[in-house]
Design a protein around this motif. Structure first.
Motif, mmCIF file in Angstrom:
data_model
loop_
_atom_site.group_PDB
_atom_site.id
_atom_site.type_symbol
_atom_site.label_atom_id
_atom_site.label_comp_id
_atom_site.label_asym_id
_atom_site.label_seq_id
_atom_site.Cartn_x
_atom_site.Cartn_y
_atom_site.Cartn_z
ATOM 1 N N GLN A 23 17.076 26.871 20.604
ATOM 2 C CA GLN A 23 15.784 26.519 21.183
ATOM 3 C C GLN A 23 15.786 26.813 22.681
ATOM 4 N N ASN A 73 13.331 26.023 25.741
ATOM 5 C CA ASN A 73 12.169 25.272 26.203
ATOM 6 C C ASN A 73 12.317 24.968 27.690
ATOM 7 N N THR A 78 17.024 24.647 28.767
ATOM 8 C CA THR A 78 15.925 23.834 29.308
ATOM 9 C C THR A 78 15.808 23.999 30.822
ATOM 10 N N SER A 103 9.148 27.681 23.861
ATOM 11 C CA SER A 103 7.932 27.165 24.482
ATOM 12 C C SER A 103 7.928 27.558 25.949
ATOM 13 N N THR A 153 13.048 27.778 18.190
ATOM 14 C CA THR A 153 11.798 27.425 18.843
ATOM 15 C C THR A 153 11.773 27.927 20.282
#
Length: 235
Positions: free
Chosen positions: A121, A123, A95, A152, A150
């Motif tokens: 993930q 993100n 993150t 993003s 995922t």
């Protein structure tokens, strides 16, 4: 006749005394490292802060590794051989703000990552460009990689690599999960300048986009096709 024979013998003698050509490329002698824990991955990440630090490394996974509880574990740059040996790295969670994000931020030209499954993930906050499930920016060779999870960001997002440069090669890879961004998206690669073949994408790309409330007077061709509003997806 004797003169010609003498000249021939002299030429042969000169050839015998010439030094043998030196091989342009000597075989690389790799330093071998084995990873089996999350702490090992962290140590490798610290080691690979400089471009030159990993160019003679051969890294092999000896078991599956979970990164649960370890946030923002990324290998900054890698130029050696990373062999997952058929194992998995799970629990990847990134993150941290910035661009060129992935388990590996940069794979250098000549570097190899192979035989690995990555689950997690990514993100990142901030600019969030060139985001890949495995590599942010690839200039090396990626072979037999599976990413599930995922992603993003804003632009240049791909399940394997955010950007694949001219020297980059991506082959025999599979992606599942969900990818969401604003532009230059792909299931396997976001921005591709190199070679991608025999890869499969099963990830959903921008399957849901927030509704943008517009008045009829606001809907114009330039607005609909502008770089800032178009959200593109491809596999």
């Amino acid at each position: 006749m004797k003169k010609k024979l003498f000249c021939l013998l002299m030429a042969l003698a000169m050839l015998i005394t010439l030094p043998l050509p030196i091989r342009a490329e000597e075989e690389t002698k790799y330093k071998e490292i084995t990873l089996s824990t999350a702490e090992d991955v962290q140590k490798l990440a610290k080691l690979c802060r400089l471009d030159s630090a990993s160019r003679e490394l051969k890294v092999t996974l000896s078991s599956d590794i979970s990164l649960e509880g370890y946030s923002d574990v990324e290998i900054p740059t890698f130029g050696g051989i990373f062999d997952g040996n058929g194992h998995r790295i799970t629990g990847l969670n990134i993150t941290a703000p910035g661009s060129a994000q992935g388990l590996f931020r940069y794979l250098q030209e000549g570097g190899v990552i192979q035989n690995l499954t990555v689950v997690g993930q990514i993100n990142p906050e901030g600019s969030a460009t060139r985001i890949g499930g495995l590599v942010g920016v690839n200039s090396g060779t990626i072979d037999h990689i599976t990413f599930s999870g995922t992603l993003s960001g804003t632009d240049c997002l791909g399940g394997i690599a955010g950007t694949n440069t001219v020297s980059g090669k991506i082959k025999n890879c599979t992606v599942t999960g969900f990818i969401r961004g604003e532009k230059v998206l792909g299931g396997v690669v976001g921005e591709n300048q190199g070679i991608v073949y025999n890869c499969v994408n099963r990830a959903a790309i921008n399957t849901s986009v927030p509704d943008e409330k517009l008045k009829l007077d606001d809907i114009t061709v330039p607005r609909l096709t502008s770089e800032e509003t178009v959200r593109s997806g491809s596999v």
